[in-house]
Design an enzyme around this catalytic site. Sequence first.
Site, PDB file in Angstrom:
ATOM      1  N   ASN A  57       0.844  -1.189   0.000  1.00 44.54           N
ATOM      2  CA  ASN A  57       0.000   0.000   0.000  1.00 44.54           C
ATOM      3  C   ASN A  57       0.888   1.250   0.000  1.00 44.54           C
ATOM      4  O   ASN A  57       2.110   1.162  -0.102  1.00 44.54           O
ATOM      5  CB  ASN A  57      -0.949  -0.033   1.196  1.00 44.54           C
ATOM      6  CG  ASN A  57      -2.259   0.665   0.920  1.00 44.54           C
ATOM      7  OD1 ASN A  57      -2.314   1.628   0.161  1.00 44.54           O
ATOM      8  ND2 ASN A  57      -3.326   0.184   1.527  1.00 44.54           N
ATOM      9  N   HIS A  87      22.158   0.687  12.713  1.00 48.70           N
ATOM     10  CA  HIS A  87      23.435   1.358  12.950  1.00 48.70           C
ATOM     11  C   HIS A  87      24.110   0.776  14.189  1.00 48.70           C
ATOM     12  O   HIS A  87      23.456   0.487  15.176  1.00 48.70           O
ATOM     13  CB  HIS A  87      23.223   2.864  13.186  1.00 48.70           C
ATOM     14  CG  HIS A  87      22.885   3.612  11.955  1.00 48.70           C
ATOM     15  ND1 HIS A  87      23.846   4.124  11.113  1.00 48.70           N
ATOM     16  CD2 HIS A  87      21.700   3.947  11.405  1.00 48.70           C
ATOM     17  CE1 HIS A  87      23.265   4.743  10.101  1.00 48.70           C
ATOM     18  NE2 HIS A  87      21.956   4.636  10.252  1.00 48.70           N
ATOM     19  N   ALA A 134      -1.574  -3.362  13.330  1.00 49.45           N
ATOM     20  CA  ALA A 134      -1.094  -1.994  13.099  1.00 49.45           C
ATOM     21  C   ALA A 134      -0.174  -1.532  14.225  1.00 49.45           C
ATOM     22  O   ALA A 134      -0.432  -1.754  15.402  1.00 49.45           O
ATOM     23  CB  ALA A 134      -2.279  -1.048  12.973  1.00 49.45           C
TER      24      ALA A 134
END
Length: 162
Positions: A57, A87, A134
């Site tokens: 999406n 990192h 979500a």
Amino acid sequence: MILLKFLWHINAFIKIIFYKMIFGKKIKWGKHVTFRENFSLVVDGGKVVIGNNVFFNNNCSIVSHKSIIIGENCIFGEGVKIYDHNHKFAKYNVEKKYQGFSSSEIKIGKNCWLANNVIILKGAEIGDNSVIGAGCVIKNKIPANVIVSLSGDYNIQKIRYR
């Protein structure tokens, strides 16, 4: 709506050709892969394999320094981010941007749904048929056939298929 879907497929087709020209054999595309607006892909020394019938999406991004493998028939909600690296930052007297990266492969199984704003970090492995709710941040192994949701704590429940 049909016209809009047609335009998304044309846009994805053109971008896939562009990505193939830039990244060559570092990326393998399955059939019928499509994405909407602002899809971003960077293969910086790694490789990416995307299975058949995968949909991304709006505003999804993938950045690979090692390896990202996505199974067939997966769907990705808006804003999903996938990073197979992080990192390094252990040396306080060296700027973080000069400390390099640590990397680990990501595997996303077949027929998975990653809902809006999911973040997948290095070393994550998501089993087949799983749903990631979500806003979840995934950095570990998730078994097949489960739903992971964020409700204060991670809640993992088995999917009951009919």
